[in-house]
Motif scaffolding. Structure first.
Motif, PDB file in Angstrom:
ATOM      1  N   THR A  41      46.499  40.304  44.953  1.00 38.58           N
ATOM      2  CA  THR A  41      44.924  40.825  45.396  1.00 38.58           C
ATOM      3  C   THR A  41      44.684  42.376  46.228  1.00 38.58           C
ATOM      4  OG1 THR A  41      44.097  39.010  45.312  1.00 38.58           O
ATOM      5  CG2 THR A  41      42.564  40.393  46.109  1.00 38.58           C
ATOM      6  N   TYR A  61      39.431  40.315  54.499  1.00 37.60           N
ATOM      7  CA  TYR A  61      39.554  39.518  53.128  1.00 37.60           C
ATOM      8  C   TYR A  61      39.467  38.289  53.179  1.00 37.60           C
ATOM      9  CZ  TYR A  61      40.317  44.537  50.665  1.00 37.60           C
ATOM     10  OH  TYR A  61      40.076  45.271  50.747  1.00 37.60           O
ATOM     11  N   PHE A  65      37.239  36.805  50.091  1.00 34.15           N
ATOM     12  CA  PHE A  65      37.142  36.813  48.165  1.00 34.15           C
ATOM     13  C   PHE A  65      37.530  35.301  48.952  1.00 34.15           C
ATOM     14  CE2 PHE A  65      38.174  40.923  48.043  1.00 34.15           C
ATOM     15  CZ  PHE A  65      37.507  41.076  46.722  1.00 34.15           C
ATOM     16  N   PHE A  68      41.055  33.294  49.284  1.00 35.09           N
ATOM     17  CA  PHE A  68      41.475  33.784  47.521  1.00 35.09           C
ATOM     18  C   PHE A  68      41.796  32.592  46.310  1.00 35.09           C
ATOM     19  CE2 PHE A  68      43.127  36.968  50.964  1.00 35.09           C
ATOM     20  CZ  PHE A  68      43.355  38.348  50.188  1.00 35.09           C
ATOM     21  N   VAL A  73      36.530  33.117  42.612  1.00 33.47           N
ATOM     22  CA  VAL A  73      37.041  34.537  42.499  1.00 33.47           C
ATOM     23  C   VAL A  73      36.524  34.741  41.104  1.00 33.47           C
ATOM     24  CG1 VAL A  73      38.269  37.011  42.889  1.00 33.47           C
ATOM     25  CG2 VAL A  73      38.054  35.232  44.616  1.00 33.47           C
ATOM     26  N   TYR A  76      32.916  35.759  40.106  1.00 34.20           N
ATOM     27  CA  TYR A  76      32.090  36.213  40.685  1.00 34.20           C
ATOM     28  C   TYR A  76      31.527  37.051  39.661  1.00 34.20           C
ATOM     29  CZ  TYR A  76      34.594  35.483  44.836  1.00 34.20           C
ATOM     30  OH  TYR A  76      34.942  35.404  46.267  1.00 34.20           O
ATOM     31  N   LEU A  84      30.766  42.515  48.249  1.00 35.87           N
ATOM     32  CA  LEU A  84      31.556  42.832  49.167  1.00 35.87           C
ATOM     33  C   LEU A  84      32.068  44.471  48.962  1.00 35.87           C
ATOM     34  CD1 LEU A  84      33.927  41.205  45.859  1.00 35.87           C
ATOM     35  CD2 LEU A  84      33.985  40.765  49.097  1.00 35.87           C
ATOM     36  N   VAL A  97      37.377  46.642  43.439  1.00 33.85           N
ATOM     37  CA  VAL A  97      36.858  45.436  43.303  1.00 33.85           C
ATOM     38  C   VAL A  97      36.611  44.670  42.614  1.00 33.85           C
ATOM     39  CG1 VAL A  97      34.718  43.898  43.975  1.00 33.85           C
ATOM     40  CG2 VAL A  97      35.395  45.725  45.616  1.00 33.85           C
ATOM     41  N   ALA A 100      39.842  43.250  41.077  1.00 31.55           N
ATOM     42  CA  ALA A 100      40.729  41.695  41.703  1.00 31.55           C
ATOM     43  C   ALA A 100      39.516  40.323  41.181  1.00 31.55           C
ATOM     44  CB  ALA A 100      40.079  41.489  43.231  1.00 31.55           C
ATOM     45  N   ILE A 101      38.234  41.034  40.666  1.00 32.72           N
ATOM     46  CA  ILE A 101      38.325  39.889  39.807  1.00 32.72           C
ATOM     47  C   ILE A 101      38.173  39.842  38.513  1.00 32.72           C
ATOM     48  CG2 ILE A 101      35.514  39.634  38.601  1.00 32.72           C
ATOM     49  CD1 ILE A 101      34.332  40.800  41.482  1.00 32.72           C
TER      50      ILE A 101
END
Length: 199
Positions: A41, A61, A65, A68, A73, A76, A84, A97, A100-101
């Motif tokens: 990420t 972060y 998140f 992690f 995540v 989301y 975010l 963003v 990352a999801i």
């Protein structure tokens, strides 16, 4: 008088958090899925920026998140995306963003297919760190055949922000390659520690 310690040429000795990262984490082999997701990420967030920029925001972060946790995540929704993007403690780039999801969702798929994300990742180096002979800044590669293969495979699985350069930086961070310079005190420490694990 304290003995002068030799470190990699990219390290800025005036930045304590940079020193700590280099001395404790960078290049140490990681087989823990939770930490692998964190690095994946953060490397994606780094795209186009310096690693130090992301490193300074790492604590933010972790809070933003859910430390992690890929399962959290992956779930989301748009309200969390909005939160975010309103968070000044992280890099507020919508594509990053959303990536990352998306990557959390793909991460879970890889875990399901391979038993662990670590098992999947370490296949690209046959389960053992590659040790390079680095002497100067110009010796550091930006990519490698292994990072090219990893990038291609990750993209085919639907991951985002996983170009070959990002993948190579990821490999350096998690110890799939040991790119500590030949005169850096950490190079032999990591080689010896990994040998001591019986791997």
């Amino acid at each position: 008088m304290q003995k002068q310690v030799s470190r990699c040429p990219w390290v800025d000795p005036t930045k304590k958090d940079y020193l700590d990262y280099h001395d404790r984490e960078w290049g140490v082999p990681v087989h823990d899925d939770h930490r692998l997701f964190e690095f994946l990420t953060l490397e994606g967030a780094q795209a186009g920026l310096s690693w130090y920029t992301v490193l300074r925001k790492r604590g933010n972060y972790r809070l933003a998140f859910d430390h992690f946790d890929p399962e959290k995540v992956a779930r989301y929704d748009e309200s969390q995306v909005a939160a975010l993007l309103g968070n000044p403690g992280i890099i507020r780039n919508r594509l990053k963003v959303l990536a990352a999801i998306n990557n959390a969702q793909r991460f879970l798929e890889v875990q399901e297919a391979f038993g662990s994300f670590a098992t999947y990742m370490w296949r690209f180096v046959d389960g053992r760190p590659i040790v390079h002979e680095i002497r100067t800044l110009s010796d550091y590669p930006a990519t490698s055949p292994e990072s090219e293969a990893m990038s291609k495979d990750l993209r085919q699985r639907g991951f985002k922000f996983v170009g070959s350069t990002i993948c190579y930086a990821h490999m350096q961070a998690i110890g799939m390659v040991n790119d500590h310079s030949v005169d850096c005190f950490r190079r032999q420490e990591i080689i010896a520690a990994y040998a001591g694990m019986g791997s």
